[in-house]
Design an enzyme around this catalytic site. Structure first.
Site, PDB file in Angstrom:
ATOM      1  N   TYR A 195      45.839  50.667  39.506  1.00  0.00           N
ATOM      2  CA  TYR A 195      45.248  51.362  38.358  1.00  0.00           C
ATOM      3  C   TYR A 195      43.807  51.803  38.659  1.00  0.00           C
ATOM      4  O   TYR A 195      43.276  52.684  37.997  1.00  0.00           O
ATOM      5  CB  TYR A 195      45.162  50.417  37.147  1.00  0.00           C
ATOM      6  CG  TYR A 195      46.426  50.176  36.365  1.00  0.00           C
ATOM      7  CD1 TYR A 195      47.669  50.595  36.824  1.00  0.00           C
ATOM      8  CD2 TYR A 195      46.364  49.519  35.138  1.00  0.00           C
ATOM      9  CE1 TYR A 195      48.823  50.351  36.066  1.00  0.00           C
ATOM     10  CE2 TYR A 195      47.495  49.281  34.380  1.00  0.00           C
ATOM     11  CZ  TYR A 195      48.724  49.689  34.851  1.00  0.00           C
ATOM     12  OH  TYR A 195      49.839  49.442  34.099  1.00  0.00           O
ATOM     13  N   GLY A 196      43.188  51.111  39.618  1.00  0.00           N
ATOM     14  CA  GLY A 196      41.730  51.166  39.814  1.00  0.00           C
ATOM     15  C   GLY A 196      41.086  52.535  39.829  1.00  0.00           C
ATOM     16  O   GLY A 196      39.968  52.699  39.381  1.00  0.00           O
ATOM     17  N   ASP A 232      49.294  42.323  34.540  1.00  0.00           N
ATOM     18  CA  ASP A 232      48.421  42.953  35.535  1.00  0.00           C
ATOM     19  C   ASP A 232      49.092  44.211  36.046  1.00  0.00           C
ATOM     20  O   ASP A 232      50.310  44.377  35.918  1.00  0.00           O
ATOM     21  CB  ASP A 232      48.147  42.005  36.714  1.00  0.00           C
ATOM     22  CG  ASP A 232      47.153  42.610  37.709  1.00  0.00           C
ATOM     23  OD1 ASP A 232      46.210  43.295  37.277  1.00  0.00           O
ATOM     24  OD2 ASP A 232      47.330  42.430  38.930  1.00  0.00           O
ATOM     25  N   SER A 233      48.290  45.085  36.658  1.00  0.00           N
ATOM     26  CA  SER A 233      48.859  46.284  37.265  1.00  0.00           C
ATOM     27  C   SER A 233      49.810  45.908  38.405  1.00  0.00           C
ATOM     28  O   SER A 233      50.735  46.651  38.701  1.00  0.00           O
ATOM     29  CB  SER A 233      47.729  47.160  37.805  1.00  0.00           C
ATOM     30  OG  SER A 233      46.971  46.424  38.738  1.00  0.00           O
ATOM     31  N   GLU A 252      48.296  44.949  47.748  1.00  0.00           N
ATOM     32  CA  GLU A 252      49.626  45.352  47.261  1.00  0.00           C
ATOM     33  C   GLU A 252      50.594  45.552  48.430  1.00  0.00           C
ATOM     34  O   GLU A 252      51.803  45.421  48.286  1.00  0.00           O
ATOM     35  CB  GLU A 252      49.534  46.638  46.429  1.00  0.00           C
ATOM     36  CG  GLU A 252      48.900  46.441  45.054  1.00  0.00           C
ATOM     37  CD  GLU A 252      49.766  45.644  44.074  1.00  0.00           C
ATOM     38  OE1 GLU A 252      50.951  45.963  43.918  1.00  0.00           O
ATOM     39  OE2 GLU A 252      49.242  44.686  43.466  1.00  0.00           O
ATOM     40  N   CYS A 273      43.685  41.486  34.317  1.00  0.00           N
ATOM     41  CA  CYS A 273      43.294  42.599  35.181  1.00  0.00           C
ATOM     42  C   CYS A 273      41.929  43.074  34.693  1.00  0.00           C
ATOM     43  O   CYS A 273      41.775  43.391  33.505  1.00  0.00           O
ATOM     44  CB  CYS A 273      44.335  43.707  35.040  1.00  0.00           C
ATOM     45  SG  CYS A 273      43.918  45.228  35.900  1.00  0.00           S
ATOM     46  N   ASN A 274      40.959  43.096  35.592  1.00  0.00           N
ATOM     47  CA  ASN A 274      39.614  43.529  35.179  1.00  0.00           C
ATOM     48  C   ASN A 274      39.602  45.001  34.790  1.00  0.00           C
ATOM     49  O   ASN A 274      38.940  45.392  33.826  1.00  0.00           O
ATOM     50  CB  ASN A 274      38.623  43.308  36.327  1.00  0.00           C
ATOM     51  CG  ASN A 274      38.332  41.850  36.553  1.00  0.00           C
ATOM     52  OD1 ASN A 274      37.421  41.304  35.964  1.00  0.00           O
ATOM     53  ND2 ASN A 274      39.115  41.182  37.398  1.00  0.00           N
ATOM     54  N   THR A 275      40.335  45.798  35.558  1.00  0.00           N
ATOM     55  CA  THR A 275      40.328  47.244  35.310  1.00  0.00           C
ATOM     56  C   THR A 275      40.872  47.540  33.916  1.00  0.00           C
ATOM     57  O   THR A 275      40.275  48.292  33.145  1.00  0.00           O
ATOM     58  CB  THR A 275      41.185  47.952  36.380  1.00  0.00           C
ATOM     59  OG1 THR A 275      40.788  47.482  37.662  1.00  0.00           O
ATOM     60  CG2 THR A 275      41.025  49.449  36.306  1.00  0.00           C
ATOM     61  N   CYS A 325      37.994  41.405  40.408  1.00  0.00           N
ATOM     62  CA  CYS A 325      39.320  42.028  40.453  1.00  0.00           C
ATOM     63  C   CYS A 325      40.270  40.897  40.786  1.00  0.00           C
ATOM     64  O   CYS A 325      40.023  40.133  41.725  1.00  0.00           O
ATOM     65  CB  CYS A 325      39.375  43.097  41.530  1.00  0.00           C
ATOM     66  SG  CYS A 325      41.044  43.708  41.839  1.00  0.00           S
ATOM     67  N   THR A 326      41.337  40.785  40.011  1.00  0.00           N
ATOM     68  CA  THR A 326      42.200  39.610  40.187  1.00  0.00           C
ATOM     69  C   THR A 326      42.962  39.624  41.519  1.00  0.00           C
ATOM     70  O   THR A 326      43.541  38.619  41.906  1.00  0.00           O
ATOM     71  CB  THR A 326      43.194  39.486  39.015  1.00  0.00           C
ATOM     72  OG1 THR A 326      43.918  40.725  38.882  1.00  0.00           O
ATOM     73  CG2 THR A 326      42.467  39.186  37.720  1.00  0.00           C
ATOM     74  N   HIS A 327      42.928  40.751  42.197  1.00  0.00           N
ATOM     75  CA  HIS A 327      43.549  40.794  43.534  1.00  0.00           C
ATOM     76  C   HIS A 327      42.671  40.113  44.593  1.00  0.00           C
ATOM     77  O   HIS A 327      43.165  39.660  45.616  1.00  0.00           O
ATOM     78  CB  HIS A 327      43.758  42.239  43.971  1.00  0.00           C
ATOM     79  CG  HIS A 327      44.928  42.930  43.335  1.00  0.00           C
ATOM     80  ND1 HIS A 327      44.987  43.202  41.996  1.00  0.00           N
ATOM     81  CD2 HIS A 327      46.090  43.394  43.870  1.00  0.00           C
ATOM     82  CE1 HIS A 327      46.126  43.839  41.730  1.00  0.00           C
ATOM     83  NE2 HIS A 327      46.816  43.965  42.848  1.00  0.00           N
TER      84      HIS A 327
HETATM   85  N1  DGL Z   1      43.974  43.286  39.461  1.00  0.00           N
HETATM   86  C1  DGL Z   1      43.322  44.477  39.007  1.00  0.00           C
HETATM   87  C2  DGL Z   1      41.890  44.140  38.570  1.00  0.00           C
HETATM   88  O1  DGL Z   1      41.605  42.976  38.302  1.00  0.00           O
HETATM   89  C3  DGL Z   1      43.462  45.557  40.022  1.00  0.00           C
HETATM   90  C4  DGL Z   1      43.550  46.856  39.417  1.00  0.00           C
HETATM   91  C5  DGL Z   1      44.264  47.921  40.177  1.00  0.00           C
HETATM   92  O2  DGL Z   1      45.475  48.043  39.985  1.00  0.00           O
HETATM   93  O3  DGL Z   1      43.574  48.682  40.875  1.00  0.00           O
HETATM   94  O4  DGL Z   1      41.042  44.991  38.458  1.00  0.00           O
END
Ligand code: DGL
Length: 273
Positions: A41-42, A9-10, A157, A72-74, A191-193
């Site tokens: 990353y978003g 993940d990011s 974060e 990570c979805n992004t 988004c996994t966050h």
């Molecule tokens: N956990 C990432 C996701 O699922 C977040 C991406 C990010 O770093 O913005 O999209």
């Protein structure tokens, strides 16, 4: 030669996926990589997200992971397809890279009753329209409504969870989503966050809404994948260990990851390029 399942993940969000893997598939070894130095990353460009994700996949392959899950979805939205189609055969054609959007979308048909589904995600995920495109392939009758939530990953974060500031933005994004259609009955925290903000979401989402638990789904789908692909399963080591790697300070990672995982985490700082 066997090796761990790589989980990338990011930042910290992928830990919500890893946690379910450990719970549901405890016998395997895992190697988690958070690119915290470059998160979020978003809001980054397609090319940047693709480059960063490819670097992470290469790194995990070099560490011996036969299978990498892009948690990570992004990165799944922006980089997965290109890596699968263009890079895998050169990197290691016997290895596999899987994402988390398709398995999530596969569940929508059995959950929504109104056929109106809401997606909350990063700007990258939303702008890619991946959820809309994947849903259209599988369920012609489901309407997908989307809302980007650019403030949420930076809040997670920075460990700003369960507070007034976070509540403000969660409510704002939910309102914007429901303004598009009041009959949304199912919502994907895409988004996994976001599961880390579940208390805020529960405060402001309508009480009877279905909240898709992406980490549960992805863990179940991985289980299923490993049954269907014994050639990959046999190459995964099985000593129930978890190794944590971050591209930023390991001290900072340990502190937040220990809170998110509910156990003491000791990570290592690594460089990817
Ligand atoms: N956990 C990432 C996701 O699922 C977040 C991406 C990010 O770093 O913005 O999209």
């Amino acid at each position: 030669m066997t090796g761990p399942i790589g989980v990338f993940d990011s930042g910290f969000g992928g830990l919500t996926i890893l946690k379910k893997f450990i719970e549901k598939l405890p016998k395997y070894d895992y190697m988690f990589l958070g690119d915290n130095a470059r998160a979020p990353y978003g809001s980054r460009s397609f090319q940047t997200i693709y480059n960063y994700t490819l670097q992470a996949v290469k790194f995990l392959f070099e560490k011996g992971c036969p299978l990498v899950i892009i948690a990570c979805n992004t990165a799944s939205a922006k980089a997965l397809r290109s890596i699968q189609q263009n890079n895998l055969k050169l990197l290691n054609p016997n290895n596999r890279v899987l994402g988390i959007i398709r398995p999530t979308v596969e569940m929508l048909g059995s959950i929504t009753k109104t056929n109106n589904v809401g997606i909350l995600g990063t700007s990258g995920t939303i702008n890619s329209k991946s959820y809309i495109l994947e849903t259209a392939k599988l369920f012609k009758n489901i309407n997908v409504y989307q809302q980007a939530c650019p403030m949420l990953v930076p809040l997670v974060e920075n460990n700003e969870i369960d507070n007034f500031g976070t509540d403000f933005f969660v409510k704002k994004y939910i309102d914007l989503l429901f303004n598009q259609n009041q009959n949304i009955d199912t919502i994907v925290l895409g988004c996994t966050h976001y599961p880390l903000l579940i208390n805020s979401f529960k405060k402001y989402l309508p009480k009877n809404i279905n909240i898709i638990k992406q980490n549960e789904i992805v863990a179940e789908k991985l289980k299923d994948y490993l049954i269907r692909h014994p050639e990959i399963e046999q190459r995964i080591s099985k000593k129930s260990t978890v190794k944590y790697l971050t591209t930023d300070s390991y001290e900072i990672f340990n502190k937040s990851a220990s809170i998110f995982m509910n156990t003491i985490i000791e990570s290592e700082t690594i460089e990817i390029n």
